[in-house]
Design an enzyme around this catalytic site. Structure first.
Site, short mmCIF file in Angstrom:
data_model
loop_
_atom_site.label_atom_id
_atom_site.label_comp_id
_atom_site.label_asym_id
_atom_site.label_seq_id
_atom_site.Cartn_x
_atom_site.Cartn_y
_atom_site.Cartn_z
N LEU A 185 0.86 -1.18 0.00
CA LEU A 185 0.00 0.00 0.00
C LEU A 185 0.90 1.23 0.00
O LEU A 185 1.55 1.53 1.00
CB LEU A 185 -0.92 0.01 1.22
CG LEU A 185 -2.18 -0.87 1.14
CD1 LEU A 185 -1.82 -2.34 0.94
CD2 LEU A 185 -3.03 -0.70 2.38
N ILE A 186 0.97 1.92 -1.12
CA ILE A 186 1.93 3.00 -1.28
C ILE A 186 1.23 4.35 -1.38
O ILE A 186 0.26 4.51 -2.11
CB ILE A 186 2.82 2.76 -2.52
CG1 ILE A 186 3.96 3.78 -2.58
CG2 ILE A 186 2.01 2.73 -3.81
CD1 ILE A 186 5.06 3.42 -3.55
N LYS A 267 -8.42 3.47 7.45
CA LYS A 267 -7.42 2.41 7.28
C LYS A 267 -8.11 1.05 7.08
O LYS A 267 -7.66 0.24 6.25
CB LYS A 267 -6.51 2.35 8.51
CG LYS A 267 -5.52 3.50 8.61
CD LYS A 267 -4.46 3.41 7.53
CE LYS A 267 -3.40 4.49 7.68
NZ LYS A 267 -2.57 4.32 8.87
N GLY A 289 3.48 0.74 5.55
CA GLY A 289 4.62 1.45 6.14
C GLY A 289 4.35 1.92 7.56
O GLY A 289 5.02 2.84 8.03
N GLN A 298 -1.80 4.32 14.65
CA GLN A 298 -0.78 3.28 14.68
C GLN A 298 -0.39 2.85 16.09
O GLN A 298 0.71 2.35 16.32
CB GLN A 298 0.45 3.74 13.89
CG GLN A 298 0.14 3.91 12.40
CD GLN A 298 1.27 4.51 11.60
OE1 GLN A 298 2.40 4.60 12.07
NE2 GLN A 298 0.98 4.95 10.39
N CYS A 458 -7.24 26.13 0.98
CA CYS A 458 -7.15 25.21 2.11
C CYS A 458 -5.87 25.54 2.86
O CYS A 458 -5.03 26.29 2.38
CB CYS A 458 -7.19 23.74 1.68
SG CYS A 458 -5.72 23.19 0.80
#
Length: 484
Positions: A185-186, A267, A289, A298, A458
């Site tokens: 997953l990049i 996620k 990552g 995380q 933004c």
């Protein structure tokens, strides 16, 4: 000129059948890579090494071959050697004297010999004879066995003498395709690039899955990272690049999901989508990552909740690495500059994210999603051969005009998520400001007055630019980016 390719020590420790399989694969990988440099490349496998021959009439290939060999997984180091035959130990000394006499001036040295085959002398005898001769008949500063200024490396293989001109450190790891495929997953940032590299190095064909949250410019940036990793470290095998349009998922998360749960649920949705892609491709493991504690999603509790959404194996090679170590490695492998330019999206993260997600609460929130949401984004996913990216990079993306002042007939559109806009609303005297979240702008822009010009705003100037690019791609010319 030849290159002697030394196998990574873990390959040498394998059983005979496995070692032979790994060595054959490495030979094939080297040949595939070097043939792209020049068709004259010749590769020959032996039991404990692989020989790469450079044609005598092509000295220009030496540097190019050396650079490519240094980036092929499965190689401990590469010796660049000049090859000759010999008749005696004295002949070995005479050839060594010619090769090293000028280099030894004013330097301490020692001689190290590796020998294979049947001879009437051993390696130590050659070291003493050659070392004594060089000490006596050159202008060297003397012999020093520990920490010399220069080490004279010789290898003897039956009647062949290899005078080692240069030692090139290899990548290590296992040859590509000796391990099973993975789907990485990049995002284009520091972490996902390094985690992808770790699995390339370990011998897995690494395919790339990108979740597109904001337009072509971001996708092109991520494709450049993936293409760089493949071209430099994994070019011996074909891999796929999968782009999944994830803005519909983000839109529903922002509209329907409790703010504190957004990060974990995003996620989980990514893992579900990646699982479907992986299963379609026959891949058993996902690579991310993530590093423990680096961001709120995380924590171990949250990672556990994220993992519960799929039965697919999720691998996290960076889980215990410090951020600075990850950045240092990204610099080493050449992805740092890419990562610095990849945008971080404003408005796609929670204002008060939970660090201890509760599975039952998360699942209750996920029940609010449209039933066919994942089916729709997977159906729209694009799967391409990574080699096609090279031609896509040539596509010119229109540069969006960025302004810091406002003229008459211009209206500002605040594209931040509602939580951010409410927290610090943009107010400018005498200027009309419309609040349209970035995930709704694409559908609502057509309803705006076409005689006006619109400046998108933004906090970071990233989502506004990507949305402006997207609108320009749709044919709108009355849009700019506002960066005060």
């Amino acid at each position: 000129m030849k290159f002697i390719v030394k196998l990574f020590p873990e390959i040498m420790m394998k059983s005979k059948p496995v070692r032979m399989r790994f060595t054959k694969m490495l030979e094939t990988n080297i040949r595939n890579v070097l043939k792209k440099v020049d068709e004259s490349a010749k590769v020959q496998r032996q039991w404990d090494k692989i020989m790469v021959m450079v044609p005598d009439d092509r000295p220009d290939l030496v540097e190019a071959f050396g650079e490519r060999l240094a980036c092929i997984p499965g190689i401990a180091h590469v010796l660049q050697v000049n090859v000759s035959t010999f008749t005696s130990v004295d002949d070995i000394y005479q050839q060594t004297l010619v090769a090293y006499k000028e280099q030894l001036v004013g330097k301490t040295f020692c001689v190290r010999v590796k020998r294979a085959g049947k001879h009437d002398f051993n390696s130590i005898e050659v070291e003493r004879y050659v070392g004594g001769g060089l000490n006596q008949f050159t202008e060297a500063a003397g012999v020093r066995l520990k920490n010399p200024d220069m080490t004279v490396h010789l290898e003897i293989d039956n009647d062949n003498l290899y005078l080692i001109d240069k030692r090139i450190e290899g990548l290590g790891g296992f040859p590509m395709a000796t391990q099973e495929d993975v789907l990485s997953l990049i995002s284009g940032g520091f972490d996902s690039g390094v985690s992808s590299y770790q699995f390339i190095k370990r011998g897995s064909r690494t395919h790339y899955c990108f979740f597109n949250l904001g337009g072509d410019q971001h996708e092109i940036g991520v494709k450049q990272v993936a293409y760089h990793l493949w071209q430099k470290y994994g070019e011996s095998h074909k891999v796929k690049f999968i782009s999944v349009p994830f803005d519909p998922v983000v839109q529903e998360i922002l509209e329907r999901i409790d703010n504190g749960q957004m990060g974990v649920i995003l996620k989980r949705m990514m893992m579900r989508a990646a699982t479907r892609v992986a299963q379609k491709m026959g891949i058993q493991a996902l690579v991310t990552g993530e590093a423990m504690g680096q961001v709120s999603s995380q924590t171990l509790t949250n990672l556990n909740v994220i993992d519960r959404c799929t039965e697919q194996l999720i691998l996290r090679p960076l889980i215990a690495m410090d951020k600075q170590d990850i950045i240092n490695l990204s610099r080493q492998i050449g992805t740092e500059d890419f990562a610095k330019s990849i945008p971080e999206y404003c408005g796609v993260i929670s204002q008060k994210p939970t660090v201890k997600a509760v599975l039952s609460k998360v699942e209750a929130e996920e029940a609010k999603f449209s039933e066919d949401l994942l089916d729709r984004v997977i159906a729209d996913a694009e799967i391409i051969d990574i080699r096609e990216i090279a031609t896509q990079m040539d596509t010119k993306i229109t540069e969006t005009e960025t302004v810091d002042s406002i003229n008459a007939n211009e209206i500002i559109i605040d594209v931040r998520a509602p939580e951010e806009e409410e927290k610090s609303p943009l107010k400018i005297d005498g200027v009309e400001v419309k609040a349209i979240p970035f995930y709704k702008l694409a559908t609502q822009f057509a309803d705006l007055d076409k005689d006006k010009s619109y400046l998108l705003y933004c906090d970071r100037g990233v989502m506004s630019k990507l949305q402006a690019l997207y609108l320009q791609e749709q044919g709108y010319t009355n849009v700019k980016v506002y960066r005060p």
